[in-house]
Design a protein around this motif. Structure first.
Motif, PDB file in Angstrom:
ATOM      1  N   ALA A 245       0.850  -1.198   0.000  1.00 46.85           N
ATOM      2  CA  ALA A 245       0.000   0.000   0.000  1.00 46.85           C
ATOM      3  C   ALA A 245       0.883   1.245   0.000  1.00 46.85           C
ATOM      4  N   THR A 246       0.466   2.252  -0.740  1.00 51.11           N
ATOM      5  CA  THR A 246       1.203   3.516  -0.766  1.00 51.11           C
ATOM      6  C   THR A 246       0.257   4.677  -0.454  1.00 51.11           C
TER       7      THR A 246
ATOM      8  N   TYR B  12      -6.410  11.790   7.921  1.00 49.97           N
ATOM      9  CA  TYR B  12      -6.845  11.980   6.538  1.00 49.97           C
ATOM     10  C   TYR B  12      -7.049  10.602   5.899  1.00 49.97           C
ATOM     11  N   ASP B  13      -7.745  10.575   4.780  1.00 48.24           N
ATOM     12  CA  ASP B  13      -8.093   9.318   4.117  1.00 48.24           C
ATOM     13  C   ASP B  13      -6.925   8.761   3.306  1.00 48.24           C
ATOM     14  N   ASN B  14      -7.011   7.436   3.085  1.00 45.94           N
ATOM     15  CA  ASN B  14      -6.117   6.725   2.164  1.00 45.94           C
ATOM     16  C   ASN B  14      -4.646   6.778   2.541  1.00 45.94           C
ATOM     17  N   THR B  15      -4.358   6.717   3.830  1.00 43.33           N
ATOM     18  CA  THR B  15      -2.962   6.554   4.218  1.00 43.33           C
ATOM     19  C   THR B  15      -2.534   5.129   3.878  1.00 43.33           C
ATOM     20  N   ALA B  16      -1.254   4.939   3.728  1.00 41.57           N
ATOM     21  CA  ALA B  16      -0.749   3.600   3.399  1.00 41.57           C
ATOM     22  C   ALA B  16      -1.130   2.592   4.479  1.00 41.57           C
ATOM     23  N   MET B  17      -0.975   2.976   5.726  1.00 42.25           N
ATOM     24  CA  MET B  17      -1.259   2.052   6.823  1.00 42.25           C
ATOM     25  C   MET B  17      -2.743   1.708   6.899  1.00 42.25           C
TER      26      MET B  17
ATOM     27  N   LEU C  93       4.923  -8.234   8.328  1.00 44.34           N
ATOM     28  CA  LEU C  93       4.326  -6.905   8.241  1.00 44.34           C
ATOM     29  C   LEU C  93       5.473  -5.903   8.255  1.00 44.34           C
ATOM     30  N   LYS C  94       5.544  -5.066   7.228  1.00 39.81           N
ATOM     31  CA  LYS C  94       6.683  -4.164   7.088  1.00 39.81           C
ATOM     32  C   LYS C  94       6.173  -2.741   6.872  1.00 39.81           C
ATOM     33  N   ALA C  95       6.519  -1.842   7.792  1.00 42.94           N
ATOM     34  CA  ALA C  95       6.089  -0.460   7.672  1.00 42.94           C
ATOM     35  C   ALA C  95       6.887   0.396   8.658  1.00 42.94           C
TER      36      ALA C  95
ATOM     37  N   GLN D 221       3.654   9.496   9.619  1.00 42.51           N
ATOM     38  CA  GLN D 221       2.925   8.377   9.011  1.00 42.51           C
ATOM     39  C   GLN D 221       3.669   7.953   7.742  1.00 42.51           C
ATOM     40  N   PRO D 222       4.001   6.663   7.589  1.00 42.67           N
ATOM     41  CA  PRO D 222       4.832   6.219   6.458  1.00 42.67           C
ATOM     42  C   PRO D 222       4.081   6.279   5.134  1.00 42.67           C
TER      43      PRO D 222
END
Length: 448
Positions: free
Chosen positions: A221-222, A232-237, A276-278, A291-292
């Motif tokens: 996910a990006t 906010y919407d649509n963060t990678a996490m 799980l990688k973030a 936030q990544p």
């Protein structure tokens, strides 16, 4: 009754006791030798990432020499020897029998074992060692069964091959896969092959006619990076968590089928998250107020040949990793459950397969029992031979044994090990003596 009669009776009784003691002593010594050979094989450390293949190969070759078997050492890849043994049959035109096992084992965490994993310690009749169940037991049981058949002057009608292959535990690509695709294998004219199965906690042996195929999936996910306090919407996490939750619901639905007894473990699709990688690394761990922009998760998926693999792939694309949520995915490994003709890859376990009936009959003759035919829940080297159209049956004769492959304190009871040799003796005798016609037999007859 006179004294002479009593003396003769006492003499006969003494002789009987002596005979019973002699037989018992002889059997005990023979069993001890069999177990000692098994322990010697188990003590060879063939764990990844640095399996001692050459020491294992030398041990196998020494056993083959003691049995007067033909030997061939093949290296499709340097320093990964595949040992192929041969017991020629009286009719070499008949399709042969292949007994396959792998010499490698998975890594261990020695400090978590009650006994050192490569000392093959016997404690209360149990042999503790990595590979005792998976699957050094089976490889040696093949050879011990042949040892008994040769001692009884049995002569096989069909040729028997025994293969000891490398790298099964890391996919078999440099072992069984290359072997099954080789001219060497084609020239063997294999009609049936046996490979590994699983231990059974009860007294029914387990027989496997197919296996689940791996689909190792990575979802990524990006999103735009942002302050750790910002909503906010649509963060990678957040997008990745939505996917993980969707996968979790699917996994639960499959597990519910198993818990309810509707399907066996091998008949459902298994999905397990393996990494799980973030996050953004920092000298002290991770940056906490950022936030990544990327996050990814890996899943080990196993698909049975009775499942709709195409439907599963659509689910992945549309639900688990939709492009509309800035998501992508890739397969680190994807094995089809279908052959080149689009048919599910499995071995018939009904009247159309005479080998299956011979196997069941041999197990009955050995006074053992077996359960309902199953789909192996993981993957074995057998898949490469089924792809070639060869019937392959997974079978490891371990009853009343907890399933401990890849676990700490892996063990096999020595009495179960000895019983398994007797079972293989019956199976090999039935297979190697068989006059039944398979499809390959019919083709040979037509050619002649």
């Amino acid at each position: 009754m006179n004294v002479g009669c009593w003396r003769r009776i006492e003499s006969l009784m003494a002789m009987s006791y002596f005979f019973i003691f002699f037989v018992f002593f002889t059997c005990t010594v023979a069993d001890d030798s069999i177990v000692s050979r098994f322990q010697e094989y188990l003590k060879i450390n063939t764990a990844h990432p640095s399996p001692n293949y050459h020491e294992a190969a030398n041990f196998i070759l020494s056993q083959a020499k003691s049995l007067s078997l033909e030997t061939q050492t093949i290296e499709f890849v340097k320093n990964k020897p595949l040992i192929l043994l041969k017991w020629s049959g009286k009719n070499p035109n008949l399709p042969s029998i292949l007994l396959n096992s792998h010499t490698d084992v998975v890594p261990v965490e020695p400090h978590k074992w009650s006994h050192p994993p490569f000392e093959a310690t016997i404690d209360q009749g149990n042999i503790y060692a990595r590979g005792s169940q998976d699957m050094k037991c089976v490889g040696l049981q093949y050879l011990e069964a042949i040892r008994r058949l040769k001692a009884s002057n049995f002569e096989p009608l069909r040729t028997i091959y025994i293969s000891f292959v490398p790298d099964e535990e890391i996919g078999g690509h440099d072992g069984a896969e290359k072997f099954a695709s080789s001219n060497i294998f084609d020239e063997m004219n294999v009609g049936i092959m046996l490979d590994e199965g699983l231990a059974s906690p009860d007294d029914n042996y387990r027989l496997f006619y197919a296996e689940r195929c791996p689909m190792w999936l990575v979802i990524k996910a990006t999103g735009a990076p942002g302050h750790g306090a910002k909503l906010y919407d649509n963060t990678a996490m957040e997008n990745l968590f939505k996917s993980i939750e969707s996968v979790r619901r699917f996994r639960a639905s499959q597990l519910d089928l198993v818990k309810a007894g509707v399907k066996s473990e091998g008949e459902v699709v298994s999905v397990n998250m393996v990494f799980l990688k973030a996050g953004t690394p920092s000298p002290t761990g991770f940056v906490m107020n950022l936030q990544p922009s990327e996050a990814q998760a890996g899943f080990d998926i196993r698909v049975p040949p009775v499942a709709d693999q195409a439907s599963l792939e659509r689910r992945i694309a549309e639900e688990w990793a939709p492009a509309s949520r800035n998501m992508t995915y890739e397969f680190k490994q994807k094995v089809s459950v279908y052959d080149k003709n689009g048919k599910p890859i499995l071995t018939a376990h009904d009247g159309s397969n005479p080998w299956w009936a011979l196997l069941e009959g041999a197990i009955h003759k050995a006074n053992r029992k077996f359960g309902k035919p199953e789909i192996f829940p993981a993957s074995t080297d057998a898949r490469y031979f089924r792809l070639k159209g060869v019937p392959a049956i997974g079978f490891s004769p371990m009853a009343n044994t907890p399933i401990l492959l890849h676990d700490h304190n892996e063990f096999l009871n020595k009495e179960e090990y000895l019983k398994g040799i007797e079972v293989y003796e019956h199976i090999l005798k039935a297979f190697a003596s068989s006059h039944v016609e398979t499809k390959k037999d019919e083709a040979i007859r037509d050619e002649l």
